[in-house]
Write a protein that holds these residues in place. Structure first.
Motif, PDB file in Angstrom:
ATOM      1  N   GLY C  10       0.841  -1.194   0.000  1.00  0.00           N
ATOM      2  CA  GLY C  10       0.000   0.000   0.000  1.00  0.00           C
ATOM      3  C   GLY C  10       0.875   1.243   0.000  1.00  0.00           C
ATOM      4  N   LEU C  11       0.959   1.884  -1.148  1.00  0.00           N
ATOM      5  CA  LEU C  11       1.807   3.070  -1.285  1.00  0.00           C
ATOM      6  C   LEU C  11       0.970   4.333  -1.085  1.00  0.00           C
ATOM      7  CD1 LEU C  11       4.454   4.560  -2.202  1.00  0.00           C
ATOM      8  CD2 LEU C  11       3.596   4.342  -4.551  1.00  0.00           C
ATOM      9  N   THR C  12       1.397   5.182  -0.175  1.00  0.00           N
ATOM     10  CA  THR C  12       0.724   6.460   0.057  1.00  0.00           C
ATOM     11  C   THR C  12       1.731   7.589  -0.147  1.00  0.00           C
ATOM     12  OG1 THR C  12      -0.510   5.344   1.819  1.00  0.00           O
ATOM     13  CG2 THR C  12      -0.721   7.742   1.690  1.00  0.00           C
ATOM     14  N   PHE C  46      -2.415   3.550 -15.687  1.00  0.00           N
ATOM     15  CA  PHE C  46      -2.171   2.524 -14.668  1.00  0.00           C
ATOM     16  C   PHE C  46      -2.420   1.114 -15.207  1.00  0.00           C
ATOM     17  CE2 PHE C  46      -2.871   6.301 -12.047  1.00  0.00           C
ATOM     18  CZ  PHE C  46      -1.697   6.276 -11.307  1.00  0.00           C
ATOM     19  N   ALA C  47      -3.215   1.011 -16.277  1.00  0.00           N
ATOM     20  CA  ALA C  47      -3.441  -0.302 -16.875  1.00  0.00           C
ATOM     21  C   ALA C  47      -2.144  -0.839 -17.486  1.00  0.00           C
ATOM     22  CB  ALA C  47      -4.542  -0.222 -17.927  1.00  0.00           C
ATOM     23  N   THR C  52      -0.517  -3.238 -10.886  1.00  0.00           N
ATOM     24  CA  THR C  52      -1.374  -2.268 -10.192  1.00  0.00           C
ATOM     25  C   THR C  52      -2.768  -2.858 -10.001  1.00  0.00           C
ATOM     26  OG1 THR C  52      -0.227  -0.525 -11.406  1.00  0.00           O
ATOM     27  CG2 THR C  52      -2.212   0.109 -10.189  1.00  0.00           C
ATOM     28  N   TYR C  53      -3.165  -3.055  -8.739  1.00  0.00           N
ATOM     29  CA  TYR C  53      -4.536  -3.499  -8.463  1.00  0.00           C
ATOM     30  C   TYR C  53      -5.489  -2.306  -8.526  1.00  0.00           C
ATOM     31  CZ  TYR C  53      -2.153  -7.344  -5.777  1.00  0.00           C
ATOM     32  OH  TYR C  53      -1.367  -8.375  -5.327  1.00  0.00           O
ATOM     33  N   PHE C  54      -5.162  -1.314  -7.729  1.00  0.00           N
ATOM     34  CA  PHE C  54      -5.962  -0.084  -7.661  1.00  0.00           C
ATOM     35  C   PHE C  54      -5.002   1.084  -7.514  1.00  0.00           C
ATOM     36  CE2 PHE C  54      -8.913  -3.237  -6.137  1.00  0.00           C
ATOM     37  CZ  PHE C  54     -10.130  -2.845  -6.670  1.00  0.00           C
ATOM     38  N   ALA C  55      -5.332   2.215  -8.139  1.00  0.00           N
ATOM     39  CA  ALA C  55      -4.522   3.411  -7.933  1.00  0.00           C
ATOM     40  C   ALA C  55      -5.425   4.623  -8.030  1.00  0.00           C
ATOM     41  CB  ALA C  55      -3.419   3.493  -8.982  1.00  0.00           C
ATOM     42  N   ARG C  56      -4.994   5.700  -7.410  1.00  0.00           N
ATOM     43  CA  ARG C  56      -5.801   6.917  -7.516  1.00  0.00           C
ATOM     44  C   ARG C  56      -4.929   8.148  -7.397  1.00  0.00           C
ATOM     45  NH1 ARG C  56      -9.512   6.075  -2.269  1.00  0.00           N
ATOM     46  NH2 ARG C  56      -9.376   3.942  -2.991  1.00  0.00           N
ATOM     47  N   LEU C  57      -5.457   9.224  -7.951  1.00  0.00           N
ATOM     48  CA  LEU C  57      -4.801  10.527  -7.901  1.00  0.00           C
ATOM     49  C   LEU C  57      -5.851  11.549  -7.495  1.00  0.00           C
ATOM     50  CD1 LEU C  57      -3.016  10.207 -11.358  1.00  0.00           C
ATOM     51  CD2 LEU C  57      -1.799  10.455  -9.182  1.00  0.00           C
ATOM     52  N   THR C  84      -1.834   7.357  -4.589  1.00  0.00           N
ATOM     53  CA  THR C  84      -1.771   6.128  -3.807  1.00  0.00           C
ATOM     54  C   THR C  84      -1.980   4.945  -4.737  1.00  0.00           C
ATOM     55  OG1 THR C  84      -4.100   5.802  -3.297  1.00  0.00           O
ATOM     56  CG2 THR C  84      -2.912   7.363  -1.911  1.00  0.00           C
ATOM     57  N   SER C  85      -1.379   3.846  -4.376  1.00  0.00           N
ATOM     58  CA  SER C  85      -1.504   2.661  -5.207  1.00  0.00           C
ATOM     59  C   SER C  85      -1.512   1.406  -4.345  1.00  0.00           C
ATOM     60  CB  SER C  85      -0.335   2.600  -6.202  1.00  0.00           C
ATOM     61  OG  SER C  85      -0.416   1.431  -6.969  1.00  0.00           O
ATOM     62  N   ASN C  86      -2.263   0.426  -4.785  1.00  0.00           N
ATOM     63  CA  ASN C  86      -2.256  -0.902  -4.162  1.00  0.00           C
ATOM     64  C   ASN C  86      -1.722  -1.844  -5.215  1.00  0.00           C
ATOM     65  OD1 ASN C  86      -4.228  -0.479  -1.623  1.00  0.00           O
ATOM     66  ND2 ASN C  86      -4.984   0.675  -3.359  1.00  0.00           N
TER      67      ASN C  86
END
Lengths: 513, 224, 213
Positions: C10-12, C46-47, C52-57, C84-86
């Protein structure tokens, strides 16, 4: 604990399923108010006819059971048309203000169920109020209807909206509904042949016999049944979240009122029977068992599959029932008690011993619509076993309509007038319809839908899994290519005010200042 | 902007805590990690979340990368909660709040003005008030819920073992028996796959606008 | 220290944005607009970024003021780009993959972040993101920590096998066995790459070719 309810202030259909009280006939019709003042005058005349929720008794202080009942409810447009102040209107929840048509994509009302295919009465605007008459027989209903029609024509400025599709493609200004009769006797069945309408929730203060609580309430940590909070079903009372449900101002407008969903659900009887016939050929069990695996209850007498999961067990149950009934009829008190205890199990059960769904499939209709604590798949994981259910319960009302033709088919008119009541249409009805009927993530079943009322489209993956007992050597059975068995033909969201609020709306003195 | 990507809802919540209670909160998280899964049993059973995290940002630890960047002078430390779960907040708040009220209270307990998870309206508004919308939200499998991902893993592992266990010299009937048993063992992993149910009519509107924008290729030029 | 849960990470990160303007538009607004206009789902950058499971900006404009006269009113002095990225695997590998597969978008998105002008290559980018990284206090994995390819393969298998089971109910033992063997070959069950769902895929895989063969 909530305080006792003012049953004489609450409309009767909230606390009483009239069908159970010997009112097998009903007429529903919809009013349009052309001017607020005439609408209010008309309402004022109607109020004395409105049935409240006081228990009926043969003698004493309680009112006697009437021959006919009358109730009334309003759409958002209807409350607007009656001249409710904007501030009060603003307090109603979003989904109620939008109305059912605008929620079609939430509800799965697509394809043949899409609003453009609904009965003409639902096309355009102008549905302002719903009026229901329930009667012991059709004469009583007709008599009351004439009285109301008289009031409407006397006051003027109010019309009954026409356009309900009836038999032989006629259009009627009302929707008649009736219990299904077999050999001249009332049955609790609907037109697919299932016994219906079993197991409504039990809530604090509803005025029902406490012996009806088991299987109808909520489950506490100790596994005991307790009444649901009044506020789940009636506004102005504390709900399961220990708060008052969202309601418009002032208090007197909302207090003792609630919301109602009205849906005309057409049953495609030919499609249904063809599908059952075709699948039954490959199914290891009787046609009745297959039908039971769709709904979770045996079609002929409503016995739950948890009680009798296969043909053999059902035969044994039927025998037991017959023998107890015979003895009880001869005055055997012990047998009568045993019979009652047995019948109690129609309602008083959970799926605790059926985690795999080998008795009642996990996707069966009754297991979707009323999950009975089965979503707590790990014991003790949640605050209470029924934590995920208690905010998603429905008070079901309504009756079948149509039928009686020699040759029923998809094209003939038959189905169910589905009505359900609750303090939040979005949290209760819409959630169940969307997440539990037309989707299955909470059941770990992906996008599978309800066999009977799901918005299936006959595709391979429109399916229902009949689970098997693990390690039994038997495979689960798949019912694929599920067709659309039930189609929505109309409906809307309504607000059922208290008697006090009705009077204030009629006088035009609702003031949120 | 959208918090929705297929079956997942992306939530960001930023809430203040006093700097010293932030340390207590960190200790709570440490205990939760050390005793896993004891405190997370409810969340695991609820099974709505793909991935979630709680990050304490001490008031002195906002990243400062260059002398030219002004130094933050904050009274409070902050907690950033990020979750990827199935269904929207509006649809599933009752499920979260009813299933695991104690867990929610434990995770937000030291946050300023946290109202507790019951009664619900205050909790709902507290989260909403402190929520920050995603500008871009990516989900690698818009068609799958966390349940779908987990059951797919089980099913595929079992299917590999089953396929590997088959031999050429077994009879058709023995194969059939083994296949039936395989289906029975995996009957809970065979839900159909498909689109997410509509999370809200507002989201539907946004999807519609995006389609219109793309179709007309009239996305406004950006300023830079 | 709980950035990881098994093999999932879990990257924050909070990346400060320069307090400035370009062509009369504040740099945070330019940045927000850029991330809002990123293509979605399978077309998202991100695809292309492995695992990358999930990411957001999103842009953090300020911290909130909790109402009342008993609380302080905090305000941020910079606006932050929150990324952040999972994902599966370790951080360095992930950030390398990010740079290798989406360098152009990264430069575009982070252009106005403080000190990003010093980022010239993959190594700089990794170091930069690590400077912006916050340690997660509790990372909860309610899903799996497999590689994304494994997850996507499994989802494909789930779709395909469910349809297989439906199509072949009621077949004779011999028919079923032949069909099953063919199915296992066609879905290439031990091959994690293909056939499988693709990252961000929005519609179900077309299995018709599989059924016709």
């Amino acid at each position: 604990m909530n305080r006792p309810l003012d049953l004489d202030d609450i409309q009767g259909n909230i606390c009483k399923g009239y069908g159970r009280y010997g009112f097998p006939k009903a007429r529903y019709f919809f009013l349009q108010f052309h001017t607020p003042d005439q609408g209010r005058r008309c309402l004022h005349q109607l109020i004395p006819l409105i049935t409240n929720a006081e228990p009926w008794a043969a003698d004493g202080d309680s009112p006697l059971k009437p021959d006919v009942t009358t109730n009334i409810a309003f759409t958002y447009a209807g409350l607007e048309a009656l001249g409710l102040p904007q501030r009060s209107l603003n307090g109603f929840p979003g989904e109620f203000r939008m109305g059912m048509k605008s929620r079609a994509d939430i509800l799965g009302d697509n394809g043949p169920s899409a609003p453009e295919h609904w009965d003409p009465v639902w096309q355009g605007e102008g549905i302002h109020a719903w009026v229901s008459i329930n009667g012991r027989d059709m004469d009583a209903v007709e008599t009351r209807f004439s009285v109301i029609r008289g009031i409407i024509s006397d006051t003027g400025g109010v019309s009954i909206r026409p356009g309900h599709r009836g038999a032989d493609n006629t259009l009627l200004p009302w929707q008649d509904a009736s219990a299904v009769y077999e050999n001249g006797k009332v049955t609790p069945k609907e037109h697919f042949g299932y016994v219906d309408g079993i197991g409504n929730p039990y809530f604090e203060g509803c005025g029902n016999d406490p012996s009806r609580l088991p299987g109808r309430g909520k489950l506490n940590k100790e596994g005991q049944w307790q009444p649901l909070a009044t506020g789940e079903f009636i506004l102005g009372h504390v709900d399961e979240a220990q708060e008052y449900p969202l309601a418009p101002e002032p208090h007197l407008l909302a207090h003792n009122g609630t919301f109602m969903v009205y849906r005309k659900l057409h049953e495609n009887v030919t499609t249904f029977h063809h599908y059952v016939d075709s699948v039954a050929q490959d199914f290891d069990g009787s046609r009745e068992l297959l039908m039971a695996k769709f709904s979770g209850r045996w079609p002929d007498n409503g016995a739950p599959l948890t009680l009798a999961p296969d043909d053999e067990a059902k035969a044994a149950l039927d025998q037991q029932l017959a023998s107890l009934t015979e003895k009880a009829d001869k005055g055997d008190a012990c047998a009568a008690a045993q019979l009652k205890a047995l019948k109690d199990q129609w309602i008083d059960f959970t799926y605790a011993d059926d985690k795999h769904g080998s008795r009642c499939p996990i996707g069966a209709h009754i297991r979707r619509a009323n999950t009975r604590a089965s979503l707590e798949t790990q014991k003790g994981a949640f605050n209470t076993p029924s934590a995920l259910d208690d905010r998603r319960r429905l008070l079901r009302r309504g009756l079948p309509y149509g039928g009686g033709q020699k040759e029923a088919s998809d094209a003939t008119e038959q189905g169910i007038i589905f009505m359900c009541l609750g303090a939040s249409i979005e949290r209760q009805f819409e959630f169940i319809q969307q997440q539990w009927i037309n989707y299955s993530n909470d059941f770990h079943l992906g996008n599978d839908k309800d066999v009977l009322i799901g918005s299936n489209n006959g595709r391979l993956t429109d399916k229902h899994i009949i689970q098997t007992q693990p390690k039994s050597g038997k495979a689960p059975f798949f019912c694929s290519h599920l067709p659309r068995m039930v189609e929505t033909r109309g409906g809307d969201y309504f607000f059922i005010p208290s008697i006090t609020a009705l009077n204030m709306i009629a006088q035009g003195i609702i003031d949120p200042t | 902007m959208s918090n929705v990507a297929g079956k997942a809802y992306g939530m960001n919540v930023l809430t203040p805590l006093r700097w010293w209670t932030a340390l207590w909160q960190k200790l709570i998280f440490w205990v939760v990690v050390k005793t896993f899964p004891y405190f997370l049993k409810g969340l695991l059973t609820l099974s709505l979340i793909h991935y979630a995290r709680w990050t304490i940002i001490n008031r002195w630890s906002f990243p400062r990368l260059d002398k030219t960047q002004p130094k933050e002078t904050l009274t409070y430390s902050y907690m950033l909660f990020e979750s990827n779960f199935n269904g929207s907040w509006d649809q599933y708040i009752d499920s979260f709040s009813f299933a695991i009220p104690g867990g929610l209270d434990m995770f937000w307990r030291w946050n300023i003005k946290y109202p507790k998870s019951i009664p619900l309206h205050d909790f709902y508004h507290y989260i909403r008030f402190n929520q920050i919308e995603c500008d871009h939200y990516y989900n690698a499998y818009p068609l799958a819920s966390a349940n779908d991902v987990k059951s797919a893993k089980r099913l595929t592992g079992n299917l590999r073992s089953f396929a590997d266990s088959l031999t050429d010299n077994m009879t058709d009937e023995a194969f059939m028996d083994a296949y039936r048993q395989f289906l029975a063992d995996n009957q809970h992993a065979l839900g159909s796959m498909g689109d997410s149910p509509l999370m809200s009519t507002s989201h539907q509107l946004v999807q519609h606008h995006k389609q219109v924008n793309t179709a007309h290729e009239k996305q406004p030029e950006e300023e830079a | 220290m709980a950035n990881t849960f098994g093999n999932s990470y879990g990257l924050t990160t909070l990346c400060p944005i320069i307090n400035g303007r370009h062509n009369n538009t504040a740099l945070d607004k330019i940045t927000r607009r850029r991330i809002q206009l990123l293509k979605e789902n399978s077309a998202s950058p991100f695809a292309r970024i492995p695992n990358t499971y999930f990411a957001r900006l999103f842009i953090l404009n300020d911290v909130f003021f909790e109402q009342g006269n008993d609380v302080a009113r905090d305000h941020l002095k910079s606006k932050y780009l929150v990324f952040t990225s999972n994902f599966h695997g370790d951080l360095d590998t992930y950030l390398s993959g990010m740079w290798q597969h989406a360098e152009a978008e990264i430069r575009h998105i982070w252009q106005h972040a403080v000190a990003f002008n010093n980022v010239q290559n993959e190594k700089d980018f990794i170091a930069y993101i690590k400077k912006c990284q916050l340690t997660t206090s509790l990372f909860f994995n309610g899903s799996t920590d497999d590689t994304l390819q494994d997850q996507l393969k499994s989802l494909y298998i789930k779709q395909a096998f469910t349809e297989f089971a439906l199509t072949h109910q009621g077949k004779t033992a011999a028919q079923l066995r032949a069909a099953f063997n063919q199915f296992i070959r066609q879905v290439d069950i031990h091959n994690p790459v293909s056939p499988a769902w693709s990252p961000g895929q929005e519609t179900l895989s077309d299995l018709n070719p599989l059924q016709q063969r």
